[in-house]
Scaffold this motif. Structure first.
Motif, PDB file in Angstrom:
ATOM      1  N   ARG A  49       0.848  -1.199   0.000  1.00 20.80           N
ATOM      2  CA  ARG A  49       0.000   0.000   0.000  1.00 20.80           C
ATOM      3  C   ARG A  49       0.879   1.242   0.000  1.00 20.80           C
ATOM      4  NH1 ARG A  49      -5.376  -1.292   1.176  1.00 20.80           N
ATOM      5  NH2 ARG A  49      -5.673  -2.914   2.770  1.00 20.80           N
ATOM      6  N   SER A  50       0.482   2.213  -0.799  1.00 19.50           N
ATOM      7  CA  SER A  50       1.180   3.499  -0.829  1.00 19.50           C
ATOM      8  C   SER A  50       0.211   4.519  -1.373  1.00 19.50           C
ATOM      9  CB  SER A  50       2.424   3.427  -1.726  1.00 19.50           C
ATOM     10  OG  SER A  50       2.042   3.301  -3.094  1.00 19.50           O
ATOM     11  N   VAL A  51       0.616   5.774  -1.401  1.00 24.41           N
ATOM     12  CA  VAL A  51      -0.259   6.803  -1.953  1.00 24.41           C
ATOM     13  C   VAL A  51      -0.491   6.584  -3.444  1.00 24.41           C
ATOM     14  CG1 VAL A  51       0.298   8.528  -0.222  1.00 24.41           C
ATOM     15  CG2 VAL A  51       1.713   8.357  -2.285  1.00 24.41           C
ATOM     16  N   PRO A  54      -3.040   2.573  -3.209  1.00 28.32           N
ATOM     17  CA  PRO A  54      -3.644   2.440  -1.875  1.00 28.32           C
ATOM     18  C   PRO A  54      -4.362   1.113  -1.638  1.00 28.32           C
ATOM     19  CG  PRO A  54      -4.319   4.496  -2.972  1.00 28.32           C
ATOM     20  CD  PRO A  54      -3.675   3.644  -3.993  1.00 28.32           C
ATOM     21  N   ARG A 146      -7.352   9.790  -6.313  1.00 27.90           N
ATOM     22  CA  ARG A 146      -6.577   9.469  -5.106  1.00 27.90           C
ATOM     23  C   ARG A 146      -6.266  10.735  -4.312  1.00 27.90           C
ATOM     24  NH1 ARG A 146      -4.038   6.199  -8.814  1.00 27.90           N
ATOM     25  NH2 ARG A 146      -2.188   7.511  -8.967  1.00 27.90           N
ATOM     26  N   LEU A 150      -7.553  11.047  -0.517  1.00 29.18           N
ATOM     27  CA  LEU A 150      -6.594  11.058   0.585  1.00 29.18           C
ATOM     28  C   LEU A 150      -6.515  12.409   1.290  1.00 29.18           C
ATOM     29  CD1 LEU A 150      -3.737   8.903  -0.996  1.00 29.18           C
ATOM     30  CD2 LEU A 150      -5.367   8.226   0.775  1.00 29.18           C
ATOM     31  N   ARG A 178      -2.800   6.082   7.864  1.00 29.88           N
ATOM     32  CA  ARG A 178      -1.377   6.010   7.536  1.00 29.88           C
ATOM     33  C   ARG A 178      -1.112   6.589   6.155  1.00 29.88           C
ATOM     34  NH1 ARG A 178       2.111   3.372   4.655  1.00 29.88           N
ATOM     35  NH2 ARG A 178       0.628   1.903   3.772  1.00 29.88           N
ATOM     36  N   LEU A 179      -1.989   6.291   5.198  1.00 28.52           N
ATOM     37  CA  LEU A 179      -1.807   6.814   3.843  1.00 28.52           C
ATOM     38  C   LEU A 179      -1.963   8.335   3.794  1.00 28.52           C
ATOM     39  CD1 LEU A 179      -3.704   4.085   1.797  1.00 28.52           C
ATOM     40  CD2 LEU A 179      -1.233   4.523   1.773  1.00 28.52           C
ATOM     41  N   GLU A 182       1.307   9.612   4.879  1.00 34.75           N
ATOM     42  CA  GLU A 182       2.276   9.410   3.796  1.00 34.75           C
ATOM     43  C   GLU A 182       2.048  10.413   2.672  1.00 34.75           C
ATOM     44  OE1 GLU A 182       3.871   5.422   2.330  1.00 34.75           O
ATOM     45  OE2 GLU A 182       2.383   5.907   0.777  1.00 34.75           O
ATOM     46  N   TRP A 183       0.795  10.694   2.356  1.00 36.15           N
ATOM     47  CA  TRP A 183       0.496  11.683   1.307  1.00 36.15           C
ATOM     48  C   TRP A 183       1.129  13.032   1.627  1.00 36.15           C
ATOM     49  CZ3 TRP A 183      -1.856  12.024  -3.419  1.00 36.15           C
ATOM     50  CH2 TRP A 183      -2.169  13.313  -3.860  1.00 36.15           C
TER      51      TRP A 183
END
Length: 308
Positions: A49-51, A54, A146, A150, A178-179, A182-183
């Motif tokens: 998972r990441s920006v 997701p 996204r 986010l 958490r994302l 991170e964003w």
């Protein structure tokens, strides 16, 4: 062309669908008007998972299926399967062709999609396949979706109701929080770079016996994920020593295009790292930051074979 009649009998649609939206759904519906079956390949299925990614492949498949049901699509006409990122065009294209043969039994189906930027250059990687190009929907793309999601802004009209419902539930999870962190960190890191800047990083891939040396990330970008020990160099700086392997795929890093200079040797004492069982690392691709699992798989499998 393929098939007993001399033309494609099915279609393949490749994308990340992070998340699926009305244009994606419309593309599938359009393909179903021309073909009895469509195989949707959910890209980046092996990445954490990441920006940028997701949602897991399973989550994206669930959103897609729910939207297709709402649109009245007959069950079994659309098949959804995960597709790993390889950061290697030839290997990735071979995976797509193999999926078409295995799932559809069609060695040369139609390739569905629209060309919007370099990320859809793959439409030209399948000579002999029929191409079914579809128009894009102006003002609607997953990148903007996204960003909207986010940052907590209202979603646009182009999000199907089943997808909207999933996103509302996901927004209540720890993963979403958490994302969001991170964003903010990714945006701040990008803002600190000169316009159009690319970066270089040094990474150490050290395997000895049945172990590989890894580091667990602690910062807001990729927190808790494994990475190859190393460091990202300041803008404009390049490694002092030649690397054993250089990887410069433009989509491999989250913040900016980053060239990895990989050293196949013991990790320097100044970098934190610990041994992890190689077998454990290889079977957990989504435990890794960015493309680091792909790097291990590629070079351990092709060059080291566990001999350190």
């Amino acid at each position: 062309m393929s098939g007993e009649e001399g033309y494609a009998r099915s279609a393949v649609y490749v994308g990340r669908f992070q998340p699926p939206h009305r244009a994606h759904l419309g593309t599938v519906l359009g393909a179903l008007e021309a073909f009895p079956r469509v195989l949707v390949l959910l890209g980046s299925a092996n990445l954490a998972r990441s920006v940028r990614n997701p949602f897991t492949a399973e989550e994206r498949a669930g959103m897609f299926r729910a939207a297709l049901r709402e649109a009245g699509v007959e069950r079994g006409r659309v098949l959804l399967r995960p597709l790993a990122d390889r950061f290697n065009a030839d290997a990735w294209a071979a995976d797509v062709r193999e999926a078409a043969r295995e799932v559809l039994g069609d060695p040369a189906p139609a390739l569905v999609g629209f060309e919007k930027d370099a990320s859809t250059a793959y439409l030209r990687w399948f000579p002999g396949w029929e191409r079914l190009l579809t128009p894009s929907v102006p003002g609607l793309n997953a990148t903007d979706l996204r960003a909207t999601f986010l940052t907590g802004r209202p979603l646009p009209e182009g999000v199907p109701e089943p997808v909207r419902a999933f996103l509302a539930r996901f927004a209540l999870t720890p993963a979403f929080k958490r994302l969001q962190v991170e964003w903010e960190a990714v945006e701040a890191a990008r803002a600190s770079l000169p316009p159009g800047a690319g970066l270089h990083e040094e990474r150490w891939l050290y395997v000895r016996g049945e172990q590989v040396w890894l580091h667990t990330r602690t910062g807001p970008i990729g927190r808790g994920l494994w990475e190859l020990p190393g460091r990202v160099l300041p803008p404009g700086e390049r490694p002092e020593y030649p690397a054993d392997v250089v990887i410069d795929h433009p989509a491999r890093a989250l913040v900016a295009p980053t060239t990895a200079h990989v050293y196949l040797r013991p990790v320097p004492d100044f970098l934190p790292a610990r041994p992890v069982t190689l077998a454990q690392a290889l079977v957990r691709p989504r435990r890794f930051h960015e493309d680091h699992h792909v790097l291990i798989w590629r070079w351990v499998g092709g060059h080291l074979r566990g001999d350190g």
